[in-house]
Design a protein around this motif. Structure first.
Motif, PDB file in Angstrom:
ATOM      1  N   LEU A 297     -61.900 -24.837  50.354  1.00 35.85           N
ATOM      2  CA  LEU A 297     -62.859 -23.764  50.581  1.00 35.85           C
ATOM      3  C   LEU A 297     -63.221 -23.536  52.049  1.00 35.85           C
ATOM      4  CD1 LEU A 297     -65.140 -24.375  47.478  1.00 35.85           C
ATOM      5  CD2 LEU A 297     -63.347 -22.657  47.763  1.00 35.85           C
ATOM      6  N   PRO A 298     -63.388 -24.577  52.879  1.00 38.36           N
ATOM      7  CA  PRO A 298     -63.735 -24.301  54.280  1.00 38.36           C
ATOM      8  C   PRO A 298     -62.649 -23.577  55.069  1.00 38.36           C
ATOM      9  CG  PRO A 298     -64.330 -26.549  53.688  1.00 38.36           C
ATOM     10  CD  PRO A 298     -63.480 -26.013  52.578  1.00 38.36           C
ATOM     11  N   THR A 299     -61.390 -23.818  54.737  1.00 35.18           N
ATOM     12  CA  THR A 299     -60.294 -23.280  55.558  1.00 35.18           C
ATOM     13  C   THR A 299     -59.407 -22.274  54.835  1.00 35.18           C
ATOM     14  OG1 THR A 299     -58.804 -25.060  54.885  1.00 35.18           O
ATOM     15  CG2 THR A 299     -60.146 -25.442  56.862  1.00 35.18           C
ATOM     16  N   VAL A 300     -59.483 -22.207  53.516  1.00 35.19           N
ATOM     17  CA  VAL A 300     -58.628 -21.385  52.657  1.00 35.19           C
ATOM     18  C   VAL A 300     -57.168 -21.863  52.682  1.00 35.19           C
ATOM     19  CG1 VAL A 300     -58.259 -19.016  51.829  1.00 35.19           C
ATOM     20  CG2 VAL A 300     -60.160 -19.483  53.329  1.00 35.19           C
TER      21      VAL A 300
ATOM     22  N   MET B 112     -59.365 -24.274  62.714  1.00 34.92           N
ATOM     23  CA  MET B 112     -59.997 -23.032  62.244  1.00 34.92           C
ATOM     24  C   MET B 112     -61.279 -22.757  63.023  1.00 34.92           C
ATOM     25  SD  MET B 112     -58.340 -21.318  59.975  1.00 34.92           S
ATOM     26  CE  MET B 112     -59.418 -20.445  58.839  1.00 34.92           C
ATOM     27  N   PRO B 113     -61.695 -21.471  63.123  1.00 37.75           N
ATOM     28  CA  PRO B 113     -61.065 -20.291  62.530  1.00 37.75           C
ATOM     29  C   PRO B 113     -60.016 -19.615  63.415  1.00 37.75           C
ATOM     30  CG  PRO B 113     -63.156 -19.659  63.462  1.00 37.75           C
ATOM     31  CD  PRO B 113     -63.015 -21.150  63.706  1.00 37.75           C
ATOM     32  N   GLY B 114     -59.885 -20.040  64.667  1.00 39.21           N
ATOM     33  CA  GLY B 114     -58.996 -19.339  65.575  1.00 39.21           C
ATOM     34  C   GLY B 114     -57.545 -19.331  65.143  1.00 39.21           C
ATOM     35  N   HIS B 115     -57.126 -20.375  64.442  1.00 34.42           N
ATOM     36  CA  HIS B 115     -55.738 -20.517  64.014  1.00 34.42           C
ATOM     37  C   HIS B 115     -55.317 -19.344  63.123  1.00 34.42           C
ATOM     38  CE1 HIS B 115     -52.138 -22.861  63.060  1.00 34.42           C
ATOM     39  NE2 HIS B 115     -52.371 -22.666  61.770  1.00 34.42           N
ATOM     40  N   TYR B 116     -56.092 -19.075  62.104  1.00 32.99           N
ATOM     41  CA  TYR B 116     -55.768 -17.993  61.177  1.00 32.99           C
ATOM     42  C   TYR B 116     -55.867 -16.644  61.872  1.00 32.99           C
ATOM     43  CZ  TYR B 116     -55.548 -15.447  56.753  1.00 32.99           C
ATOM     44  OH  TYR B 116     -55.163 -14.599  55.737  1.00 32.99           O
ATOM     45  N   GLU B 117     -56.850 -16.513  62.754  1.00 34.23           N
ATOM     46  CA  GLU B 117     -57.042 -15.250  63.463  1.00 34.23           C
ATOM     47  C   GLU B 117     -55.861 -14.915  64.354  1.00 34.23           C
ATOM     48  OE1 GLU B 117     -60.726 -15.957  65.392  1.00 34.23           O
ATOM     49  OE2 GLU B 117     -61.930 -15.685  63.566  1.00 34.23           O
ATOM     50  N   ARG B 118     -55.130 -15.945  64.808  1.00 36.64           N
ATOM     51  CA  ARG B 118     -53.923 -15.710  65.605  1.00 36.64           C
ATOM     52  C   ARG B 118     -52.745 -15.259  64.748  1.00 36.64           C
ATOM     53  NH1 ARG B 118     -53.242 -20.441  70.193  1.00 36.64           N
ATOM     54  NH2 ARG B 118     -55.266 -20.191  71.203  1.00 36.64           N
ATOM     55  N   GLY B 119     -52.889 -15.355  63.447  1.00 45.64           N
ATOM     56  CA  GLY B 119     -51.822 -14.915  62.559  1.00 45.64           C
ATOM     57  C   GLY B 119     -50.993 -16.018  61.949  1.00 45.64           C
TER      58      GLY B 119
ATOM     59  N   VAL C  71     -51.373 -25.434  71.041  1.00 40.58           N
ATOM     60  CA  VAL C  71     -50.460 -24.303  70.932  1.00 40.58           C
ATOM     61  C   VAL C  71     -50.856 -23.376  69.778  1.00 40.58           C
ATOM     62  CG1 VAL C  71     -48.068 -23.622  70.441  1.00 40.58           C
ATOM     63  CG2 VAL C  71     -48.540 -25.517  71.996  1.00 40.58           C
ATOM     64  N   PHE C  72     -51.215 -23.967  68.635  1.00 39.46           N
ATOM     65  CA  PHE C  72     -51.480 -23.186  67.430  1.00 39.46           C
ATOM     66  C   PHE C  72     -52.959 -22.906  67.198  1.00 39.46           C
ATOM     67  CE2 PHE C  72     -47.281 -24.678  66.587  1.00 39.46           C
ATOM     68  CZ  PHE C  72     -46.727 -23.865  65.612  1.00 39.46           C
ATOM     69  N   GLY C  73     -53.813 -23.592  67.911  1.00 38.74           N
ATOM     70  CA  GLY C  73     -55.222 -23.600  67.561  1.00 38.74           C
ATOM     71  C   GLY C  73     -55.982 -22.358  67.947  1.00 38.74           C
ATOM     72  N   GLY C  74     -57.147 -22.545  68.456  1.00 40.20           N
ATOM     73  CA  GLY C  74     -58.053 -21.465  68.792  1.00 40.20           C
ATOM     74  C   GLY C  74     -59.377 -22.102  69.115  1.00 40.20           C
ATOM     75  N   ASN C  75     -60.327 -21.949  68.235  1.00 40.24           N
ATOM     76  CA  ASN C  75     -61.623 -22.615  68.396  1.00 40.24           C
ATOM     77  C   ASN C  75     -61.518 -24.037  67.847  1.00 40.24           C
ATOM     78  OD1 ASN C  75     -62.552 -20.120  69.318  1.00 40.24           O
ATOM     79  ND2 ASN C  75     -63.002 -19.462  67.234  1.00 40.24           N
TER      80      ASN C  75
END
Length: 411
Positions: A87-90, A134-141, A229-233
């Motif tokens: 639930l936190p990351t989908v 997360m959440p930056g990872h998913y937002e990058r696609g 490389v893959f992350g974000g926040n």
């Protein structure tokens, strides 16, 4: 278990700390509640695998990859969007992990306790990797089920292959360089490959490490490693903080409907208020911006697109009073009555809504739809029975008694 920090503030030794935990983890250290959740996860994954093997996309995958059972099973587990959600990351955490451990169990003797232990550790690894990026990872696609799922499959396989800390760390490094998967493929046949390749690559990473193949020193936390490389926040502490004390398995829920998880609360509300909503002249659905991005599909052309269509989910729930495989099929997607109902439904984004929640406005009245309730054991077993058919009773008994089995034999 924690990790230190390098100059410049970067976390140091995270890969080593995770590898140490995986290699040293003992079955008796896994709490009873987490063992039970592990059995629930395996049961759900098996049901999805058995039903998914007949999907047209999986028929093609089986022709191309006939010897790749882990790839096939992980792809099958996701074919109907009926699997699970952290639930936190989908993350749909169980398909790559379950497929990897089942593949090993077909080729060597694995006890039920060993399989369950490895499965729990694999799911834990996938989910913690997701928490870290997360959440930056998913937002990058990046499709997190695949990119983080490869680490879960690797961790589980490494445990079943009894790799020590050094070789487990190498396996994680080999997994890191194979991490991939794009959100853009969701809604297409190619989406099943994300989980499939995660399982296949994770299993290969563990087997290569078992043979002495070495990986990099810091594949997860390094300057050019996975997280940077893959992350974000990114919050790297999520990877090792309270390992063995706090279990992310508790945050894994199983899908009551074969559709995108962000639609489940919406479907719940439509089924509960069906009579009122069917008579409404206008229906406006409000979802989180993320849910709208993924599911605003007013005219899905087939089952794959229908499973990610808010308009379709509402239409079939209101018309049929059900939201099962038949309602998210190719036939349902092009049914004239369903198409007409879909055109009555508008979709709008509401940033105040949680990604799992929804709000329905019908003829001026508002219906709030909070996050869908988790499936209890009875509902989960009923779902499994529908998916597994004639094999259900035998497999259910095997999973229930998994800890007592000297050797696992599952399809």
């Amino acid at each position: 278990m924690g990790a230190g920090r390098e100059a410049g503030g970067r976390e140091a030794g995270l890969t080593s700390a995770l590898a140490q935990f995986l290699a040293q983890s003992r079955w008796q250290d896994v709490p009873a509640a987490i063992r039970h959740e592990g059995k629930r996860g395996i049961l759900n994954a098996l049901g999805c695998i058995l039903a998914g093997r007949d999907d047209p996309a999986i028929a093609i995958v089986r022709k191309v990859f006939p010897l790749e059972d882990a790839l096939i099973d992980a792809a099958a587990a996701t074919a109907h969007d009926y699997d699970d959600t952290h639930l936190p990351t989908v993350i749909h955490a169980t398909p790559p992990v379950a497929a990897a451990v089942l593949s090993i169990a077909r080729k060597q003797k694995v006890s039920g306790a060993e399989l369950l232990h490895a499965f729990v550790l694999g799911v834990e690894t996938s989910c913690r990797m997701g928490n870290a990026v997360m959440p930056g990872h998913y937002e990058r696609g990046w499709h997190i089920t695949s990119t983080c799922g490869v680490f879960g499959a690797t961790a589980a396989a490494a445990k079943l292959l009894r790799l020590d800390e050094r070789r487990t760390a190498s396996a994680l490094g080999i997994a890191a360089t194979q991490a991939s998967g794009l959100v853009e493929v969701l809604g297409s046949m190619a989406r099943v490959l994300n989980a499939g390749f995660a399982a296949r690559n994770g299993l290969a990473a563990a087997r290569l490490a078992a043979g002495g193949f070495e990986g990099p020193r810091a594949p997860i936390e390094g300057l050019r490693g996975f997280v940077n490389v893959f992350g974000g926040n990114a919050d790297l502490s999520q990877l090792t903080q309270r390992l063995g004390e706090h279990w992310e398995m508790k945050q894994v829920a199983y899908k009551p409907y074969p559709s995108g998880v962000v639609l489940h609360a919406l479907i719940d509300a439509c089924l509960e208020h069906r009579e009122k909503l069917r008579l409404a002249q206008s229906i406006q659905v409000h979802l989180s911006p993320l849910a709208v991005e993924r599911t605003d599909r007013p005219e899905p052309r087939n089952a794959i697109e229908a499973r990610l269509s808010a308009q379709h989910a509402v239409a079939v729930a209101l018309l049929h009073g059900e939201a099962g495989l038949a309602q998210f099929s190719d036939a349902a997607a092009v049914d004239g009555e369903v198409q007409a109902m879909r055109r009555r439904i508008g979709v709008a984004a509401d940033p105040s809504l949680d990604k799992m929640a929804a709000r329905i406005r019908a003829d001026g009245a508002a219906i709030e739809a909070p996050a869908s309730q988790p499936m209890d054991d009875a509902r989960l077993e009923a779902k499994f029975a529908r998916l597994a058919g004639a094999q259900a009773a035998r497999i259910l008994e095997t999973v229930r008694s998994l800890e007592t089995l000297d050797r696992v034999s599952l399809p």
